[in-house]
Design an enzyme around this catalytic site. Structure first.
Site, PDB file in Angstrom:
ATOM      1  N   TYR A 150       0.845  -1.213   0.000  1.00 36.31           N
ATOM      2  CA  TYR A 150       0.000   0.000   0.000  1.00 36.31           C
ATOM      3  C   TYR A 150       0.871   1.250   0.000  1.00 36.31           C
ATOM      4  CZ  TYR A 150      -3.731   3.204   1.540  1.00 36.31           C
ATOM      5  OH  TYR A 150      -4.648   4.231   1.643  1.00 36.31           O
ATOM      6  N   LYS A 154       1.169   3.918  -3.164  1.00 32.36           N
ATOM      7  CA  LYS A 154       0.783   5.334  -3.043  1.00 32.36           C
ATOM      8  C   LYS A 154       1.977   6.254  -3.286  1.00 32.36           C
ATOM      9  CE  LYS A 154      -3.684   5.089  -1.981  1.00 32.36           C
ATOM     10  NZ  LYS A 154      -4.740   5.691  -2.818  1.00 32.36           N
ATOM     11  N   ASN A 179      -6.040   9.162   9.134  1.00 27.84           N
ATOM     12  CA  ASN A 179      -7.149   8.304   9.591  1.00 27.84           C
ATOM     13  C   ASN A 179      -8.479   9.066   9.596  1.00 27.84           C
ATOM     14  OD1 ASN A 179      -4.568   7.189  10.788  1.00 27.84           O
ATOM     15  ND2 ASN A 179      -5.992   5.538  11.271  1.00 27.84           N
ATOM     16  N   VAL A 193     -11.668   1.840  14.068  1.00 33.97           N
ATOM     17  CA  VAL A 193     -12.972   2.434  14.392  1.00 33.97           C
ATOM     18  C   VAL A 193     -14.107   1.401  14.266  1.00 33.97           C
ATOM     19  CG1 VAL A 193     -14.647   4.228  13.784  1.00 33.97           C
ATOM     20  CG2 VAL A 193     -12.208   4.794  13.916  1.00 33.97           C
ATOM     21  N   GLY A 210      -0.941  -4.497  20.764  1.00 37.53           N
ATOM     22  CA  GLY A 210       0.242  -4.079  21.528  1.00 37.53           C
ATOM     23  C   GLY A 210      -0.191  -3.637  22.913  1.00 37.53           C
ATOM     24  N   GLY A 212      -1.232  -0.633  23.317  1.00 35.98           N
ATOM     25  CA  GLY A 212      -2.164   0.464  23.052  1.00 35.98           C
ATOM     26  C   GLY A 212      -1.537   1.837  23.208  1.00 35.98           C
ATOM     27  N   THR A 215      -0.296   5.936  18.693  1.00 33.75           N
ATOM     28  CA  THR A 215      -1.274   7.026  18.573  1.00 33.75           C
ATOM     29  C   THR A 215      -1.802   7.150  17.136  1.00 33.75           C
ATOM     30  OG1 THR A 215       0.337   8.739  17.995  1.00 33.75           O
ATOM     31  CG2 THR A 215      -0.078   8.353  20.356  1.00 33.75           C
ATOM     32  N   ARG A 216      -3.020   7.674  17.048  1.00 31.63           N
ATOM     33  CA  ARG A 216      -3.625   8.056  15.769  1.00 31.63           C
ATOM     34  C   ARG A 216      -4.437   9.319  16.022  1.00 31.63           C
ATOM     35  NH1 ARG A 216      -0.688   4.476  14.682  1.00 31.63           N
ATOM     36  NH2 ARG A 216      -0.972   2.731  13.245  1.00 31.63           N
ATOM     37  N   PRO A 277       2.578   1.764  12.613  1.00 31.80           N
ATOM     38  CA  PRO A 277       3.202   3.042  12.983  1.00 31.80           C
ATOM     39  C   PRO A 277       2.969   3.380  14.456  1.00 31.80           C
ATOM     40  CG  PRO A 277       2.098   3.240  10.863  1.00 31.80           C
ATOM     41  CD  PRO A 277       1.709   1.902  11.431  1.00 31.80           C
TER      42      PRO A 277
HETATM   43  N1  UDP Z   1      -5.878  -1.413  16.293  1.00 31.64           N
HETATM   44  C1  UDP Z   1      -6.196  -1.988  17.518  1.00 31.64           C
HETATM   45  N2  UDP Z   1      -7.191  -2.921  17.562  1.00 31.64           N
HETATM   46  C2  UDP Z   1      -7.928  -3.303  16.471  1.00 31.64           C
HETATM   47  C3  UDP Z   1      -7.623  -2.696  15.236  1.00 31.64           C
HETATM   48  C4  UDP Z   1      -6.583  -1.772  15.182  1.00 31.64           C
HETATM   49  O1  UDP Z   1      -5.564  -1.681  18.541  1.00 31.64           O
HETATM   50  O2  UDP Z   1      -8.817  -4.153  16.610  1.00 31.64           O
HETATM   51  C5  UDP Z   1      -4.797  -0.413  16.234  1.00 31.64           C
HETATM   52  C6  UDP Z   1      -3.734  -0.690  15.172  1.00 31.64           C
HETATM   53  O3  UDP Z   1      -2.733  -1.521  15.686  1.00 31.64           O
HETATM   54  C7  UDP Z   1      -3.240   0.712  14.878  1.00 31.64           C
HETATM   55  C8  UDP Z   1      -4.460   1.600  15.113  1.00 31.64           C
HETATM   56  O4  UDP Z   1      -5.378   0.815  15.872  1.00 31.64           O
HETATM   57  O5  UDP Z   1      -2.231   1.080  15.777  1.00 31.64           O
HETATM   58  C9  UDP Z   1      -5.138   2.041  13.833  1.00 31.64           C
HETATM   59  O6  UDP Z   1      -5.319   0.913  13.020  1.00 31.64           O
HETATM   60  P1  UDP Z   1      -6.129   0.916  11.664  1.00 31.64           P
HETATM   61  O7  UDP Z   1      -6.154  -0.490  11.166  1.00 31.64           O
HETATM   62  O8  UDP Z   1      -7.429   1.596  11.861  1.00 31.64           O
HETATM   63  O9  UDP Z   1      -5.312   1.822  10.639  1.00 31.64           O
HETATM   64  P2  UDP Z   1      -3.814   2.355  10.501  1.00 31.64           P
HETATM   65  O10 UDP Z   1      -3.845   3.702  11.111  1.00 31.64           O
HETATM   66  O11 UDP Z   1      -2.859   1.448  11.239  1.00 31.64           O
HETATM   67  O12 UDP Z   1      -3.572   2.353   9.058  1.00 31.64           O
END
Ligand code: UDP
Length: 314
Positions: A150, A154, A179, A193, A210, A212, A215-216, A277
């Site tokens: 991906y 991109k 995001n 989400v 992990g 948790g 961050t996002r 990330p």
């Molecule tokens: N994540 C999580 N639990 C889940 C799905 C995702 O803790 O059931 C975490 C994932 O490891 C990442 C963040 O949430 O750190 C965002 O993940 P997502 O797949 O939405 O998109 P990304 O930002 O990684 O492309």
């Protein structure tokens, strides 16, 4: 004299963002030609447009030659799998739509003398070593890892867009999307989400990957689409980050979703996916300055709307 009605082509029109973009363009008086092959998109996202005289739909893979006989003024290239589990399952389609699909979409813009906008991504920054991410940061991507298909597709798409701009003088725009969340996300697309909300609504364990601590920053879809529309209509041809700079850890986010849904769910910890990330937050100085744009919808309000939508799907 009456201004001529513009025609927009939206690739990925049956997807989460593509369908919201089609709605906004129709509301602003465009004719819209939507293209999608439903690999990750859904007919449900566009079925409400079925009766619109200004909406035409073509079921097609955009990596194949795109033939359109109408005049086109804008091409919005949104087609691509976009969630980590989707591109893990579809690595070759992801690479093809980012490369061959971008080539075909740029070809349409060139022959029609249309303006082109590429839906790029914060993923081009990889696991970023600069925080928050500014557009002049070149990124930290593992080409060989599970997200490489991906991220590199991109990155290639951005390079091809700039090549068409420089070589063929196509008017181009590049948005780097961070995001985003809102109604029409696929319940099972694996992103955080829909995952957290559907788990919470079913009172099932909420799976934090992990510890948790990663961050996002989540942008509500209406804010994002408005920013992207402004970018297309601007005169700016370098990349622009569009996203919400409010950053939170995934553990905080899990707690917020549990509270917002009134759920009895507990949090469980699962292994962190490879190359996830560690931190992500857009620097939106450029968008503020050039587009006079910033997000308006607070996370709590956007989540209320999103939870309402998912309640109809769970
Ligand atoms: N994540 C999580 N639990 C889940 C799905 C995702 O803790 O059931 C975490 C994932 O490891 C990442 C963040 O949430 O750190 C965002 O993940 P997502 O797949 O939405 O998109 P990304 O930002 O990684 O492309």
């Amino acid at each position: 004299m009456k201004k001529k009605q513009p025609t927009s082509v939206v690739t990925g029109a049956a997807g989460f963002l593509g369908s919201h973009l089609a709605d906004l363009l129709l509301a602003r008086g465009h004719k819209v030609i939507g293209i999608d092959n439903f690999v990750t998109g859904s007919v449900d996202n566009i079925s409400h447009l079925g009766g619109s005289p200004n909406f035409k739909f073509i079921e097609q893979d955009v990596t194949e030659f795109i033939f359109l006989d109408a005049p086109v003024h804008y091409v919005w290239h949104f087609a691509s799998p976009a969630s980590p589990i989707d591109y893990l399952e579809l690595p070759i389609q992801t690479l093809k739509v980012g490369s061959l699909g971008t080539h075909k979409a740029l070809g349409v813009a060139k022959i029609k003398d249309a303006r082109f906008l590429l839906a790029s991504t914060s993923e081009i920054y990889g696991d970023p070593l600069v925080h928050p991410q500014t557009e002049d940061y070149w990124g930290n991507v593992n080409t060989l890892g599970p997200r490489g298909c991906y991220d590199e597709a991109k990155r290639f798409a951005e390079a091809l867009t700039m090549a068409y701009h420089r070589e063929h003088k196509v008017e181009t725009r590049i948005v780097r999307i961070f995001n985003t969340y809102g109604p029409r996300m696929r319940l099972n697309d694996g992103r955080v989400v829909p995952a957290f909300i559907s788990q919470a609504l079913k009172n099932k364990p909420v799976t934090v990957f992990g510890e948790g601590k990663q961050t996002r920053s989540f942008c509500y879809v209406s804010d994002l689409i408005e920013g992207i529309y402004r970018l297309m209509m601007s005169g700016y041809d370098l990349p622009v980050n569009i996203g919400n700079p409010t950053e939170l850890t995934m553990l905080q986010f899990a707690g917020q979703i549990i509270r917002a849904t009134g759920s009895r769910s507990k949090i469980v910890f699962k292994p962190l996916p490879q190359d996830d990330p560690k931190q992500r937050r857009p620097d939106i100085t450029r968008a503020r300055k050039i587009l006079k744009w910033e997000p308006k919808v607070p996370l709590a309000d956007g989540l209320t709307q999103t939870i309402k939508y998912f309640k109809t799907k769970v």
